[in-house]
Scaffold this motif. Structure first.
Motif, PDB file in Angstrom:
ATOM      1  N   GLY A  12       0.639  -1.158  -0.069  1.00  0.00           N
ATOM      2  CA  GLY A  12      -0.150  -0.060  -0.111  1.00  0.00           C
ATOM      3  C   GLY A  12       0.856   1.304  -0.116  1.00  0.00           C
ATOM      4  O   GLY A  12       0.311   2.393   0.263  1.00  0.00           O
ATOM      5  N   LYS A  13       2.022   1.234  -0.383  1.00  0.00           N
ATOM      6  CA  LYS A  13       2.989   2.288  -0.475  1.00  0.00           C
ATOM      7  C   LYS A  13       2.326   3.608  -1.340  1.00  0.00           C
ATOM      8  O   LYS A  13       2.304   4.686  -1.112  1.00  0.00           O
ATOM      9  N   GLY A  14       2.055   2.941  -2.583  1.00  0.00           N
ATOM     10  CA  GLY A  14       1.642   3.853  -3.667  1.00  0.00           C
ATOM     11  C   GLY A  14       0.237   4.604  -3.220  1.00  0.00           C
ATOM     12  O   GLY A  14       0.058   5.635  -3.324  1.00  0.00           O
ATOM     13  N   THR A  15      -0.557   3.880  -2.512  1.00  0.00           N
ATOM     14  CA  THR A  15      -1.936   4.299  -2.203  1.00  0.00           C
ATOM     15  C   THR A  15      -1.623   5.304  -0.924  1.00  0.00           C
ATOM     16  O   THR A  15      -2.304   6.330  -1.224  1.00  0.00           O
ATOM     17  N   THR A  31       9.284   5.413  -8.356  1.00  0.00           N
ATOM     18  CA  THR A  31      10.266   4.778  -9.526  1.00  0.00           C
ATOM     19  C   THR A  31       9.679   3.573 -10.321  1.00  0.00           C
ATOM     20  O   THR A  31       9.808   3.631 -11.676  1.00  0.00           O
ATOM     21  N   LEU A  57      12.209  -8.828 -11.007  1.00  0.00           N
ATOM     22  CA  LEU A  57      13.586  -8.587 -10.553  1.00  0.00           C
ATOM     23  C   LEU A  57      13.714  -7.032 -10.322  1.00  0.00           C
ATOM     24  O   LEU A  57      12.848  -6.382 -10.967  1.00  0.00           O
ATOM     25  N   VAL A  59      15.413  -3.567 -10.988  1.00  0.00           N
ATOM     26  CA  VAL A  59      16.088  -2.602 -12.200  1.00  0.00           C
ATOM     27  C   VAL A  59      17.349  -2.692 -11.436  1.00  0.00           C
ATOM     28  O   VAL A  59      17.725  -2.211 -10.252  1.00  0.00           O
ATOM     29  N   ASP A  84       8.614   6.636  -3.263  1.00  0.00           N
ATOM     30  CA  ASP A  84       7.656   5.523  -3.357  1.00  0.00           C
ATOM     31  C   ASP A  84       8.597   4.440  -4.052  1.00  0.00           C
ATOM     32  O   ASP A  84       8.337   4.521  -5.330  1.00  0.00           O
ATOM     33  N   MET A 124      -2.840  -7.953  -4.746  1.00  0.00           N
ATOM     34  CA  MET A 124      -2.259  -7.583  -5.839  1.00  0.00           C
ATOM     35  C   MET A 124      -2.994  -8.200  -6.974  1.00  0.00           C
ATOM     36  O   MET A 124      -3.377  -7.470  -8.183  1.00  0.00           O
ATOM     37  N   SER A 141     -11.739  -3.710  -2.205  1.00  0.00           N
ATOM     38  CA  SER A 141     -11.583  -2.680  -1.088  1.00  0.00           C
ATOM     39  C   SER A 141     -11.522  -1.204  -1.553  1.00  0.00           C
ATOM     40  O   SER A 141     -11.435  -0.326  -0.536  1.00  0.00           O
ATOM     41  N   ARG A 160      -1.651  -4.260 -13.853  1.00  0.00           N
ATOM     42  CA  ARG A 160      -0.116  -4.381 -14.195  1.00  0.00           C
ATOM     43  C   ARG A 160       0.340  -5.858 -14.744  1.00  0.00           C
ATOM     44  O   ARG A 160      -0.215  -6.695 -14.398  1.00  0.00           O
ATOM     45  N   ASP A 162       3.026  -7.134 -14.056  1.00  0.00           N
ATOM     46  CA  ASP A 162       3.967  -7.918 -12.949  1.00  0.00           C
ATOM     47  C   ASP A 162       2.873  -8.365 -11.743  1.00  0.00           C
ATOM     48  O   ASP A 162       3.620  -8.772 -10.845  1.00  0.00           O
ATOM     49  N   GLY A 197      -0.149  -1.914   7.949  1.00  0.00           N
ATOM     50  CA  GLY A 197      -0.754  -1.510   6.715  1.00  0.00           C
ATOM     51  C   GLY A 197      -1.814  -2.756   6.436  1.00  0.00           C
ATOM     52  O   GLY A 197      -2.470  -2.619   5.491  1.00  0.00           O
ATOM     53  N   ARG A 199      -4.843  -2.546   7.900  1.00  0.00           N
ATOM     54  CA  ARG A 199      -6.064  -2.218   8.241  1.00  0.00           C
ATOM     55  C   ARG A 199      -6.705  -1.287   6.990  1.00  0.00           C
ATOM     56  O   ARG A 199      -6.009  -1.208   6.131  1.00  0.00           O
ATOM     57  N   VAL A 204      -5.200   3.561   7.964  1.00  0.00           N
ATOM     58  CA  VAL A 204      -3.518   3.696   7.793  1.00  0.00           C
ATOM     59  C   VAL A 204      -3.308   4.999   7.592  1.00  0.00           C
ATOM     60  O   VAL A 204      -2.100   5.523   8.444  1.00  0.00           O
TER      61      VAL A 204
HETATM   62  P1  AP5 Z   1      -0.494  -0.276  -3.645  1.00  0.00           P
HETATM   63  O1  AP5 Z   1      -0.899   0.998  -2.948  1.00  0.00           O
HETATM   64  O2  AP5 Z   1      -0.608  -0.302  -5.125  1.00  0.00           O
HETATM   65  O3  AP5 Z   1       0.864  -1.118  -3.223  1.00  0.00           O
HETATM   66  P2  AP5 Z   1       2.257  -0.591  -3.394  1.00  0.00           P
HETATM   67  O4  AP5 Z   1       3.066  -0.843  -2.066  1.00  0.00           O
HETATM   68  O5  AP5 Z   1       2.643   0.493  -4.242  1.00  0.00           O
HETATM   69  O6  AP5 Z   1       2.489  -1.908  -4.126  1.00  0.00           O
HETATM   70  P3  AP5 Z   1       3.397  -1.958  -5.701  1.00  0.00           P
HETATM   71  O7  AP5 Z   1       3.020  -3.308  -6.634  1.00  0.00           O
HETATM   72  O8  AP5 Z   1       3.420  -0.726  -6.461  1.00  0.00           O
HETATM   73  O9  AP5 Z   1       4.644  -2.208  -4.934  1.00  0.00           O
HETATM   74  P4  AP5 Z   1       6.224  -2.537  -5.827  1.00  0.00           P
HETATM   75  O10 AP5 Z   1       7.040  -2.216  -4.920  1.00  0.00           O
HETATM   76  O11 AP5 Z   1       6.274  -4.056  -6.185  1.00  0.00           O
HETATM   77  O12 AP5 Z   1       5.879  -2.068  -7.225  1.00  0.00           O
HETATM   78  P5  AP5 Z   1       6.667  -0.626  -7.993  1.00  0.00           P
HETATM   79  O13 AP5 Z   1       6.124  -0.042  -9.001  1.00  0.00           O
HETATM   80  O14 AP5 Z   1       7.605  -0.027  -6.752  1.00  0.00           O
HETATM   81  O15 AP5 Z   1      -1.585  -1.449  -3.330  1.00  0.00           O
HETATM   82  C1  AP5 Z   1      -1.735  -2.661  -3.666  1.00  0.00           C
HETATM   83  C2  AP5 Z   1      -3.348  -2.956  -3.753  1.00  0.00           C
HETATM   84  O16 AP5 Z   1      -3.619  -3.184  -2.511  1.00  0.00           O
HETATM   85  C3  AP5 Z   1      -4.098  -1.952  -4.639  1.00  0.00           C
HETATM   86  O17 AP5 Z   1      -5.056  -2.481  -5.274  1.00  0.00           O
HETATM   87  C4  AP5 Z   1      -4.895  -1.208  -3.309  1.00  0.00           C
HETATM   88  O18 AP5 Z   1      -6.009  -0.548  -3.731  1.00  0.00           O
HETATM   89  C5  AP5 Z   1      -4.963  -1.972  -2.240  1.00  0.00           C
HETATM   90  N1  AP5 Z   1      -4.768  -1.527  -0.980  1.00  0.00           N
HETATM   91  C6  AP5 Z   1      -3.729  -0.569  -0.317  1.00  0.00           C
HETATM   92  N2  AP5 Z   1      -3.841  -0.241   0.737  1.00  0.00           N
HETATM   93  C7  AP5 Z   1      -4.835  -1.296   1.193  1.00  0.00           C
HETATM   94  C8  AP5 Z   1      -5.489  -1.448   2.487  1.00  0.00           C
HETATM   95  N3  AP5 Z   1      -5.025  -0.735   3.378  1.00  0.00           N
HETATM   96  N4  AP5 Z   1      -6.471  -2.275   2.347  1.00  0.00           N
HETATM   97  C9  AP5 Z   1      -6.807  -2.953   1.485  1.00  0.00           C
HETATM   98  N5  AP5 Z   1      -6.255  -2.775   0.216  1.00  0.00           N
HETATM   99  C10 AP5 Z   1      -5.508  -2.234   0.060  1.00  0.00           C
HETATM  100  O19 AP5 Z   1       7.965  -1.381  -8.947  1.00  0.00           O
HETATM  101  C11 AP5 Z   1       7.630  -2.115  -9.877  1.00  0.00           C
HETATM  102  C12 AP5 Z   1       9.060  -2.952 -10.159  1.00  0.00           C
HETATM  103  O20 AP5 Z   1       9.757  -1.585 -10.664  1.00  0.00           O
HETATM  104  C13 AP5 Z   1       9.708  -3.738  -9.198  1.00  0.00           C
HETATM  105  O21 AP5 Z   1       9.512  -4.957  -9.097  1.00  0.00           O
HETATM  106  C14 AP5 Z   1      11.302  -3.379  -9.951  1.00  0.00           C
HETATM  107  O22 AP5 Z   1      11.404  -4.215 -11.119  1.00  0.00           O
HETATM  108  C15 AP5 Z   1      11.255  -1.837 -10.720  1.00  0.00           C
HETATM  109  N6  AP5 Z   1      11.554  -0.967  -9.595  1.00  0.00           N
HETATM  110  C16 AP5 Z   1      11.254   0.183  -8.871  1.00  0.00           C
HETATM  111  N7  AP5 Z   1      11.532   0.666  -8.061  1.00  0.00           N
HETATM  112  C17 AP5 Z   1      12.987   0.390  -8.273  1.00  0.00           C
HETATM  113  C18 AP5 Z   1      14.232   0.576  -7.388  1.00  0.00           C
HETATM  114  N8  AP5 Z   1      14.334   1.540  -6.793  1.00  0.00           N
HETATM  115  N9  AP5 Z   1      15.118  -0.181  -7.843  1.00  0.00           N
HETATM  116  C19 AP5 Z   1      14.995  -1.291  -8.586  1.00  0.00           C
HETATM  117  N10 AP5 Z   1      13.931  -1.464  -9.246  1.00  0.00           N
HETATM  118  C20 AP5 Z   1      12.900  -0.713  -8.949  1.00  0.00           C
END
Ligand code: AP5
Ligand code: MG
Ligand code: ZN
Length: 216
Positions: A12-15, A31, A57, A59, A84, A124, A141, A160, A162, A197, A199, A204
């Protein structure tokens, strides 16, 4: 306010980051969103990032760190920003720290959004994401007002690439190996705060804002 959102994929980081960005009027820098928009635009960076992202994996650091270090130099970041999905490795965290130190600056909070792996898989599979503004929804939700359309910007929502179960599993393993150590790193820095996270999204959010505003 300069905030890092930590937590497993789907925690839920992005949310939360988007809600915080809207509340405090500071930019949300994801990112993952930056890579996804580069993939969509067909850039060289996008092509390279996609190879890793599709496998769950990370990046490589050298494609990621400069991107963020340059982004936070921009004018709109002068009153703060929310990171985030970055840093995700100890070397990324150290580069960020060095870049800020050069300006006599530092991050204020690393907010760890803590959710167990079994809840994450469920989240997810129901996620829908806005490729335009980065907002996320869930088919149970956190529904958008109009099915399939982003409340914030009106763009069509997507699934998405992934978020397939086997890729999610890999992303969780990579999180444990590469990113979880940042919890200790930021505890030692003295800026780590943790929230449960699992709840309701608004509960949250309330918790996080109380902590940031010094009321918790
Ligand atoms: P959401 O808020 O989307 O969760 P999130 O933590 O943002 O999850 P992500 O899948 O975006 O995280 P990630 O870290 O894998 O992906 P990222 O894009 O950063 O919530 C998830 C779901 O739950 C939603 O449907 C939401 O509505 C629901 N929800 C949220 N809160 C809730 C609650 N309290 N109760 C019920 N439901 C809830 O990265 C993707 C890819 O990019 C990585 O795998 C990697 O390959 C690459 N990448 C990105 N950043 C880097 C980096 N710094 N270094 C290297 N590679 C990187
Ligand atoms: Mg996200
Ligand atoms: Zn949107």
């Amino acid at each position: 306010m300069k905030i890092i959102m930590l937590g497993a994929p789907g925690a839920g980081k992005g949310t939360q980051a988007i809600m915080l960005a809207d509340k405090y009027g500071i930019p949300h820098i994801s990112t993952g969103d930056i890579f996804r928009s580069n993939i969509k635009a067909g850039t060289e960076l996008g092509k390279k990032a996609k190879e890793y992202m599709d496998q769950g994996l990370l990046v490589p650091d050298e494609l990621t760190t400069d991107l963020v270090v340059n982004r936070i130099e921009e004018e709109d970041c002068k009153n703060g920003f929310i990171l985030d999905g970055f840093p995700r490795t100890i070397p990324q965290a150290k580069c960020l720290q060095e870049a800020l130190k050069e300006k006599n600056d530092h991050m204020d909070f690393a907010v760890n959004v803590d959710v167990k792996a079994e809840n994450i898989i469920k989240r997810m599979s129901g996620r829908r994401a806005c490729p335009n503004c980065g907002a996320t929804y869930h088919i149970e939700s956190s529904k958008p007002k109009v099915e399939g359309i982003c409340d914030r910007c009106g763009h069509e929502l997507i699934l998405r690439d992934d978020d397939k179960p086997e890729t999610v599993k890999r992303r969780l393993e990579v999180y444990d190996d590469m990113t979880r150590p940042l919890i200790d790193f930021y505890t030692e820095e003295g800026i780590l705060v943790s929230v449960d996270g699992s709840r309701d999204i608004n509960v949250v959010f309330e918790d996080i804002t109380k902590i940031l505003e010094g009321k918790a």
